[in-house]
Design a protein around this motif. Structure first.
Motif, PDB file in Angstrom:
ATOM      1  N   THR A 145       0.859  -1.169   0.374  1.00  0.00           N
ATOM      2  CA  THR A 145       0.141   0.399  -0.037  1.00  0.00           C
ATOM      3  C   THR A 145       0.835   0.904  -0.093  1.00  0.00           C
ATOM      4  N   ILE A 146       2.047   0.918   0.490  1.00  0.00           N
ATOM      5  CA  ILE A 146       2.909   2.621   0.916  1.00  0.00           C
ATOM      6  C   ILE A 146       3.744   2.385  -0.936  1.00  0.00           C
ATOM      7  N   ALA A 147       4.599   1.348  -0.945  1.00  0.00           N
ATOM      8  CA  ALA A 147       4.859   0.934  -2.205  1.00  0.00           C
ATOM      9  C   ALA A 147       4.227   1.777  -3.425  1.00  0.00           C
ATOM     10  N   VAL A 148       3.039   1.474  -3.057  1.00  0.00           N
ATOM     11  CA  VAL A 148       2.030   2.151  -4.617  1.00  0.00           C
ATOM     12  C   VAL A 148       1.808   3.497  -4.467  1.00  0.00           C
ATOM     13  N   GLN A 149       1.809   4.151  -4.032  1.00  0.00           N
ATOM     14  CA  GLN A 149       0.991   5.685  -3.581  1.00  0.00           C
ATOM     15  C   GLN A 149       3.157   5.850  -3.317  1.00  0.00           C
ATOM     16  N   LEU A 150       3.788   5.515  -3.448  1.00  0.00           N
ATOM     17  CA  LEU A 150       5.494   6.393  -3.324  1.00  0.00           C
ATOM     18  C   LEU A 150       5.320   5.874  -4.910  1.00  0.00           C
ATOM     19  N   ALA A 151       4.948   5.054  -5.833  1.00  0.00           N
ATOM     20  CA  ALA A 151       5.770   5.389  -6.887  1.00  0.00           C
ATOM     21  C   ALA A 151       5.046   6.067  -7.921  1.00  0.00           C
ATOM     22  N   LYS A 152       3.690   6.039  -7.693  1.00  0.00           N
ATOM     23  CA  LYS A 152       2.912   6.990  -7.995  1.00  0.00           C
ATOM     24  C   LYS A 152       3.944   8.789  -7.761  1.00  0.00           C
ATOM     25  N   LEU A 153       4.046   9.071  -7.071  1.00  0.00           N
ATOM     26  CA  LEU A 153       4.645  10.545  -6.213  1.00  0.00           C
ATOM     27  C   LEU A 153       6.000  10.238  -7.104  1.00  0.00           C
ATOM     28  N   TRP A 154       7.046   9.402  -7.066  1.00  0.00           N
ATOM     29  CA  TRP A 154       8.562   9.778  -7.277  1.00  0.00           C
ATOM     30  C   TRP A 154       7.746   9.364  -9.325  1.00  0.00           C
ATOM     31  N   GLY A 155       6.336   8.991  -9.921  1.00  0.00           N
ATOM     32  CA  GLY A 155       6.598   9.160 -11.609  1.00  0.00           C
ATOM     33  C   GLY A 155       6.580   7.728 -11.900  1.00  0.00           C
ATOM     34  N   ALA A 156       5.922   6.921 -11.336  1.00  0.00           N
ATOM     35  CA  ALA A 156       6.599   6.455 -12.465  1.00  0.00           C
ATOM     36  C   ALA A 156       5.091   6.369 -13.743  1.00  0.00           C
ATOM     37  N   GLY A 157       5.192   5.974 -15.187  1.00  0.00           N
ATOM     38  CA  GLY A 157       4.537   5.308 -16.171  1.00  0.00           C
ATOM     39  C   GLY A 157       3.175   4.832 -15.378  1.00  0.00           C
ATOM     40  N   ARG A 158       3.835   3.121 -15.237  1.00  0.00           N
ATOM     41  CA  ARG A 158       2.323   2.723 -15.120  1.00  0.00           C
ATOM     42  C   ARG A 158       2.936   1.535 -13.741  1.00  0.00           C
ATOM     43  N   VAL A 159       1.138   1.907 -12.885  1.00  0.00           N
ATOM     44  CA  VAL A 159       1.499   1.364 -11.575  1.00  0.00           C
ATOM     45  C   VAL A 159       1.170  -0.235 -11.766  1.00  0.00           C
ATOM     46  N   ILE A 160       1.275  -0.945 -11.833  1.00  0.00           N
ATOM     47  CA  ILE A 160       0.926  -2.395 -12.000  1.00  0.00           C
ATOM     48  C   ILE A 160       1.126  -3.557 -10.174  1.00  0.00           C
ATOM     49  N   ALA A 161      -0.466  -3.233  -9.971  1.00  0.00           N
ATOM     50  CA  ALA A 161      -0.603  -3.898  -8.790  1.00  0.00           C
ATOM     51  C   ALA A 161      -1.620  -5.361  -8.750  1.00  0.00           C
ATOM     52  N   THR A 162      -0.933  -6.643  -7.695  1.00  0.00           N
ATOM     53  CA  THR A 162      -1.280  -7.758  -7.689  1.00  0.00           C
ATOM     54  C   THR A 162      -1.842  -7.459  -6.279  1.00  0.00           C
ATOM     55  N   ALA A 163      -3.286  -8.496  -6.251  1.00  0.00           N
ATOM     56  CA  ALA A 163      -3.527  -8.622  -5.233  1.00  0.00           C
ATOM     57  C   ALA A 163      -4.933 -10.026  -5.405  1.00  0.00           C
ATOM     58  N   VAL A 179      -3.498  -0.575 -12.849  1.00  0.00           N
ATOM     59  CA  VAL A 179      -3.814  -1.139 -12.966  1.00  0.00           C
ATOM     60  C   VAL A 179      -3.891  -2.729 -11.926  1.00  0.00           C
ATOM     61  N   ALA A 180      -5.164  -3.272 -11.320  1.00  0.00           N
ATOM     62  CA  ALA A 180      -4.414  -4.671 -10.663  1.00  0.00           C
ATOM     63  C   ALA A 180      -4.822  -5.871 -11.636  1.00  0.00           C
ATOM     64  N   ILE A 181      -3.935  -6.706 -11.080  1.00  0.00           N
ATOM     65  CA  ILE A 181      -4.774  -8.236 -11.617  1.00  0.00           C
ATOM     66  C   ILE A 181      -4.158  -9.160 -10.469  1.00  0.00           C
ATOM     67  N   ASP A 182      -5.047 -10.230 -10.715  1.00  0.00           N
ATOM     68  CA  ASP A 182      -5.063 -11.389  -9.650  1.00  0.00           C
ATOM     69  C   ASP A 182      -3.984 -12.521  -9.754  1.00  0.00           C
ATOM     70  N   SER A 183      -3.968 -11.848  -8.709  1.00  0.00           N
ATOM     71  CA  SER A 183      -2.320 -12.663  -7.790  1.00  0.00           C
ATOM     72  C   SER A 183      -1.934 -13.961  -8.171  1.00  0.00           C
ATOM     73  N   ARG A 184      -3.327 -14.367  -8.763  1.00  0.00           N
ATOM     74  CA  ARG A 184      -3.229 -15.653  -7.755  1.00  0.00           C
ATOM     75  C   ARG A 184      -3.425 -16.439  -9.686  1.00  0.00           C
ATOM     76  N   SER A 185      -2.899 -15.592 -11.005  1.00  0.00           N
ATOM     77  CA  SER A 185      -2.727 -15.952 -12.239  1.00  0.00           C
ATOM     78  C   SER A 185      -2.107 -17.275 -12.806  1.00  0.00           C
ATOM     79  N   ALA A 186      -1.915 -17.859 -13.784  1.00  0.00           N
ATOM     80  CA  ALA A 186      -1.832 -19.474 -14.271  1.00  0.00           C
ATOM     81  C   ALA A 186      -0.382 -18.903 -14.284  1.00  0.00           C
ATOM     82  N   ASP A 187      -0.275 -18.029 -15.045  1.00  0.00           N
ATOM     83  CA  ASP A 187       1.337 -17.872 -16.249  1.00  0.00           C
ATOM     84  C   ASP A 187       1.541 -15.850 -15.049  1.00  0.00           C
ATOM     85  N   MET A 188       1.758 -15.525 -14.867  1.00  0.00           N
ATOM     86  CA  MET A 188       2.448 -14.474 -13.885  1.00  0.00           C
ATOM     87  C   MET A 188       2.676 -13.229 -15.186  1.00  0.00           C
ATOM     88  N   THR A 189       3.785 -14.591 -15.943  1.00  0.00           N
ATOM     89  CA  THR A 189       4.437 -13.324 -16.859  1.00  0.00           C
ATOM     90  C   THR A 189       3.585 -12.672 -18.099  1.00  0.00           C
TER      91      THR A 189
END
Length: 323
Positions: A145-163, A179-189
């Motif tokens: 939750t902190i990393a998502v906020q810091l990445a955006k504050l520091w100018g990340a072009g795209r923050v991809i969250a998994t949960a 964007v947020a994707i399922d952390s249980r995806s069979a093919d994370m790559t």
């Protein structure tokens, strides 16, 4: 004083409430009357003795507290790997930080481990640059939750969250993830590349281990970096092939928070003090917030560990030693 003690290693069942003598601060140490103690996933490793620093019995677990000193200072502190699950705790003066006005107990505890970890992962381990894509695994957790906020504050072009759940993914989006994707995806790559518009990703922050780590490494773009800071799945990733890193111009970095107290910083004393100073200021300025994850009494500590291990939690969990 009331405290939680472990006399044998194991699961949540080994956490027992007891009465113990008050701890005594030695030279270079501070005695703290604890208002709240932090609950971390690493504490579950302490309980079973699978943490990076090996534990000795009997043990009062818990590595972080917020409270007051004898002279009335309000502080947040890292203990010596243990001692936090109690009404009173001792911490080295070096790892004790004055809490600024306007920063509540929950937020102070969110910053000293999870916040500092997120800061180090982005600033030092991966040297994130503006415009880069950043993957935050376990984005609804304390670090995430902190990393998502810091990445955006520091100018990340795209923050991809998994949960792992829809509610957790919504939380990550509310905090600024693109964007947020399922952390249980069979093919994370494939899932990460799709979330990044068909492109490989620049930065991955991973504390899961196992296949998630393996597949995230494959998803890195040239000069991409993966920072590995935990193994919540309790499954080891495959050994890193250095030849493959060379072929793809990628990098893997490990990170363990205690090392930030050993690295000197010209202005703030240590790297950890630099991180805390910047994080406190972001909170005071209203640019960074902690996410409450639940409060437990001492009598509920077994349930807290069960919830952590089952990944039923989001945000920052705290322990109230007064109940």
């Amino acid at each position: 004083m009331r405290a939680i003690q472990i006399t044998e290693f194991g699961g949540p069942e080994v956490l027992q409430q007891v009465e113990l003598p008050d701890p005594v601060a030695g030279e270079g140490e501070v005695l703290i009357t604890v208002s709240r103690a932090g609950l971390n996933y690493a504490d579950t490793h302490q309980a079973e003795n699978s943490y990076l620093a090996k534990m000795e019995l009997p043990l009062v677990p818990g590595g972080e507290v917020v409270g007051t000193t004898a002279d009335g200072r309000r502080v947040v502190a890292l203990t010596k790997n243990s001692g936090g699950y109690a009404e009173k705790a001792v911490a080295p003066a070096l790892t004790t930080f004055d809490v600024p006005d306007g920063v509540d107990d929950l937020t102070a505890l969110s910053l000293i481990v999870q916040g500092a970890t997120a800061w180090l992962l982005l600033r030092k381990s991966t040297h994130m640059e503006a415009g880069e894509s950043v993957v935050v695994h376990a984005a609804a957790g304390g670090v995430g939750t902190i990393a998502v906020q810091l990445a955006k504050l520091w100018g990340a072009g795209r923050v991809i969250a998994t949960a792992s759940s829809e509610d957790k993914r919504k939380l990550a989006l509310d905090l600024g993830a693109d964007v947020a994707i399922d952390s249980r995806s069979a093919d994370m790559t494939a899932a990460l590349k799709e979330a990044n518009g068909g492109r490989r990703v620049d930065v991955v922050l991973d504390m899961t281990g196992g296949a998630v780590t393996d597949q995230s490494l494959v998803a890195l773009a040239p000069f991409g970096r993966l920072a590995f800071y935990g193994m919540a799945s309790r499954e080891r990733p495959k050994p890193v092939d250095l030849g493959a890193l060379l072929v793809h111009s990628t990098a893997v970095a490990g990170m363990w928070l205690p090392h930030a107290l050993k690295v000197r910083d010209a202005e703030h004393g240590t790297l950890a003090h630099r991180a805390m100073a910047e994080l406190f200021q972001l909170v005071v300025d209203g640019k960074l917030k902690a996410v409450p994850g639940g409060e437990y009494g001492l009598g509920d500590v077994q349930q807290a560990h069960e919830d952590l291990r089952a990944r039923r939690t989001a945000g920052k969990l705290v322990l109230d030693p007064s109940r």
